[in-house]
Design a protein around this motif. Structure first.
Motif, PDB file in Angstrom:
ATOM      1  N   GLN A   6       2.793  11.036 -14.945  1.00 20.29           N
ATOM      2  CA  GLN A   6       2.530  12.018 -15.997  1.00 20.29           C
ATOM      3  C   GLN A   6       2.369  11.322 -17.342  1.00 20.29           C
ATOM      4  O   GLN A   6       1.525  11.714 -18.144  1.00 20.29           O
ATOM      5  N   ASP A   7       3.191  10.289 -17.595  1.00 19.32           N
ATOM      6  CA  ASP A   7       3.060   9.542 -18.850  1.00 19.32           C
ATOM      7  C   ASP A   7       1.701   8.870 -18.942  1.00 19.32           C
ATOM      8  O   ASP A   7       1.063   8.872 -19.997  1.00 19.32           O
ATOM      9  N   GLN A  10      -0.874  11.534 -19.688  1.00 16.15           N
ATOM     10  CA  GLN A  10      -0.812  11.959 -21.084  1.00 16.15           C
ATOM     11  C   GLN A  10      -1.369  10.883 -22.005  1.00 16.15           C
ATOM     12  O   GLN A  10      -2.034  11.191 -22.992  1.00 16.15           O
ATOM     13  N   GLN A  13      -5.108  11.140 -21.751  1.00 17.47           N
ATOM     14  CA  GLN A  13      -5.611  12.301 -22.474  1.00 17.47           C
ATOM     15  C   GLN A  13      -5.549  12.089 -23.976  1.00 17.47           C
ATOM     16  O   GLN A  13      -6.491  12.429 -24.700  1.00 17.47           O
ATOM     17  N   SER A  14      -4.448  11.501 -24.458  1.00 18.58           N
ATOM     18  CA  SER A  14      -4.351  11.276 -25.905  1.00 18.58           C
ATOM     19  C   SER A  14      -5.362  10.230 -26.358  1.00 18.58           C
ATOM     20  O   SER A  14      -5.915  10.325 -27.446  1.00 18.58           O
TER      21      SER A  14
END
Length: 136
Positions: A6-7, A10, A13-14
């Motif tokens: 998940q990290d 993310q 995505q960032s």
């Protein structure tokens, strides 16, 4: 492992959002200069064209509105395509979940049946006597 994945998602995505923002801000600061036609261009640029190219051109309000409209249309189109793909795949996902659910039930019933069948066919001398207090 799940939180690490998940990290990473993310972070990706960032990073994509950061790159998109940088691209938009770069376009707002200095939009691409118009391409001169072959009959208007000359081999040696004049003084007036050098002065015009040194200052970064400003974007007009209509250009800014067109840019924002294009960005929003691209985002809506990508969202619609993603929604359509998810909508088409949802029955397959639900069907696969149901197949796994039925397979789990069949496996459990098979295991219970096998244990009862083996217990019934085993000779009485090898059977372990279960105390009555453990059955309750």
């Amino acid at each position: 492992m799940r939180s690490q994945q998940q990290d990473q998602q993310q972070d990706q995505q960032s990073r994509i959002f950061y790159e998109l923002s940088a691209l938009v801000l770069n376009l707002l600061r200095s939009p691409p200069s118009p391409i001169p036609f072959s009959d208007q261009s000359s081999a040696i640029p004049s003084d007036s064209s050098r002065r015009r190219s040194s200052a970064p051109p400003q974007i007009s309000p209509a250009g800014f509105a067109s840019l924002m409209l294009g960005i929003s249309m691209a985002l809506m189109l990508c969202g619609s395509v993603t929604f359509f793909i998810g909508f088409m795949l949802m029955p397959w996902v639900l069907g696969l979940v149901m197949v796994f659910y039925v397979a789990g039930i069949v496996s459990t019933i098979s295991m219970l049946g096998r244990s009862l069948f083996c217990y019934a066919l085993a000779p009485s001398s090898s059977r372990k006597e279960i105390p009555a207090w453990k059955l309750l």
